[in-house]
Write an enzyme that holds these catalytic residues in place. Structure first.
Site, mmCIF file in Angstrom:
data_model
loop_
_atom_site.group_PDB
_atom_site.id
_atom_site.type_symbol
_atom_site.label_atom_id
_atom_site.label_comp_id
_atom_site.label_asym_id
_atom_site.label_seq_id
_atom_site.Cartn_x
_atom_site.Cartn_y
_atom_site.Cartn_z
ATOM 1 N N CYS A 196 0.832 -1.206 0.000
ATOM 2 C CA CYS A 196 0.000 0.000 0.000
ATOM 3 C C CYS A 196 0.867 1.257 0.000
ATOM 4 C CB CYS A 196 -0.922 -0.050 1.209
ATOM 5 S SG CYS A 196 -1.650 1.523 1.640
ATOM 6 N N CYS A 208 0.416 3.937 2.768
ATOM 7 C CA CYS A 208 0.994 3.536 4.059
ATOM 8 C C CYS A 208 2.451 3.978 4.138
ATOM 9 C CB CYS A 208 0.903 2.023 4.241
ATOM 10 S SG CYS A 208 -0.795 1.425 4.197
#
Lengths: 330, 118
Positions: free
Chosen positions: B39, B42
């Site tokens: 991700c 993130c």
């Protein structure tokens, strides 16, 4: 019109890539590290302000609009005086390091409100095309550029596409550009002290446009608003420049030609109600006629009169239909 | 176990339960970052979270990889990444979905002040 102000009209680049299945299964282009993304955005001259991802894609709200990263597709949309096309070279470099090859490129934009403020290569459409032609890999051999006019000098649609093979795509894209926003509604996009971004999303009615979408929003100081909506594998995005004299808002979403056709009608109705624009253009990119033919039906009951409709076909991308509407209050 | 000053990776369900229990015992605010290796957002927020952890040693910062601890992510209904759960005495008191620096900082401030005034 103000002599100079913030350029709301965005430039939009959509790039498709092909790569080996194992790499794609491991996230594909989402494996780009954040330093690479920062470097790409640095070339464009913008930064990430907020972000969220799900199992299908990553979405970033930028200081100037939005970025979406899928496993084999990247969409960058930037406003102001950003140099979007300068992202192509670093993108090609970083994606090829991951083992990807570009297979399709789509570049679209409306008419700038302040064209003289745009830096090279965005000085005019010819310069943009020339730059694209030079930067894109030669294997993208089917290329086409077109300016689609309307009855208004303020709204025309610039499209450039390049691809290496004809492909079938069930996704359609709807890009809405709105000017002369209703003044009362536009005031709602000015920041109050201590206002949370989700508060603006609620009070403006943006959260109702697609209630299923998770919204990642950002409120600019003293005014302006951006959001990305994520709903499964579908994104939507809104950007608002509310200042009087050059007020502008954009809405963009993707859908599938197999969706319930009422979905896009309901969405566009709500978009018109959030902004009540004096003039709006809607560009639909699709491989079928199912979508664009419904658009007038969606917005005309809300007092938007269709003033022009232009269509052009592009290799692989499909048909681009450019429609303009004006409010009956004008 | 987790001391202040850094973001602690939680790698097993047992560890997760130990952290929750410790939070109940010491009544500290837990901020849990549900993250995924694939991700991008993130990765964008990670350095900022590490800074916050350094600055606010009175709060316990944990990191849970949703692929590593699937059952925890499912139990806590995590669908988008990053999701930050704010936990006090074993209960979720707030949630921030997405990498939003201001909102994350404000939400931590809100719950620290409500602890000290309690």
């Amino acid at each position: 019109m103000a002599v100079s102000g913030f350029e709301g009209f965005e430039k939009r680049l959509e790039l498709h890539f092909s790569g080996d299945d194992p790499i794609i299964r491991m996230g594909g282009l989402r494996q780009l590290d954040f330093e690479s993304i920062e470097e790409i955005l640095n070339a464009v001259q913008c930064t990430v302000v907020s972000a969220v991802g799900n199992q299908y894609f990553d979405s970033y709200v930028l200081s100037e609009s939005s970025l979406f990263v899928y496993s084999t597709k990247i969409i960058i949309k930037t406003c102001g005086t950003t140099q979007l096309l300068k992202s192509i070279l670093p993108l090609i470099q970083f994606t090829s390091e991951l083992g990807f090859m570009m297979s399709e490129c789509r570049y679209t934009r409306g008419n700038f409100i302040f064209p003289k403020s745009q830096p090279y290569p965005h000085t005019n459409f010819n310069d943009e095309i020339f730059y694209l032609q030079q930067q894109l890999p030669i294997h993208l051999c089917y290329r086409k550029a077109s300016v689609m006019p309307s009855k208004f000098i303020s709204h025309s649609w610039h499209v450039f596409t390049a691809c290496n093979e004809e492909s079938n795509n069930d996704l359609f894209t709807v890009e809405v550009c709105m000017t002369e926003l209703d003044r009362v509604l536009a005031r709602k996009f000015f920041k109050h002290p201590n206002m949370a971004s989700n508060e603006m999303t609620e009070v403006t009615g943006i959260s109702d446009i697609n209630p299923n979408a998770l919204i990642c929003d950002f409120v600019f100081d003293p005014c302006g608003y951006s959001m990305n909506g994520i709903d499964g594998d579908r994104y939507s995005t809104i950007h608002v420049t509310p200042e009087d004299g050059f007020s502008y808002a954009s809405y963009e979403c993707v859908g599938s030609i197999y969706d319930d056709p009422n979905d896009i009608i309901n969405i566009l109705k709500k978009v018109v109600q959030v902004f009540r624009p004096g003039t709006m253009s809607i560009s639909t990119t699709s491989t079928t006629n199912e979508v664009w033919t419904r658009i007038a039906k969606a917005v005309e009951p809300l007092g938007m009169k269709c003033r022009s409709c232009t269509m052009d076909d592009f290799p692989s991308t499909g048909s681009v239909v450019f429609q303009t509407f004006t409010s009956c209050r004008k | 176990m987790a001391e202040g000053g850094q973001v602690f990776g939680v790698h097993t369900v047992d560890e997760w339960h130990q952290h929750l229990q410790k939070g109940i015992d010491n009544k500290k605010l837990l901020v849990v970052d549900f993250t995924a290796s694939w991700c991008g957002p993130c990765k964008f927020i990670a350095p900022f979270l590490a800074e916050l952890a350094k600055k606010i040693p009175t709060v316990t910062f944990l990191k849970v990889d949703v692929d590593e601890l699937k059952s925890v992510a499912t139990d806590w209904a995590v669908e988008a990444m990053p999701t930050f759960m704010f936990i006090k005495e074993g209960k979720i008191v707030d949630k921030v979905v997405g990498a939003k620096k201001d909102e994350l900082q404000q939400t931590i401030a809100k719950h620290i002040s409500s602890t000290s005034s309690a």
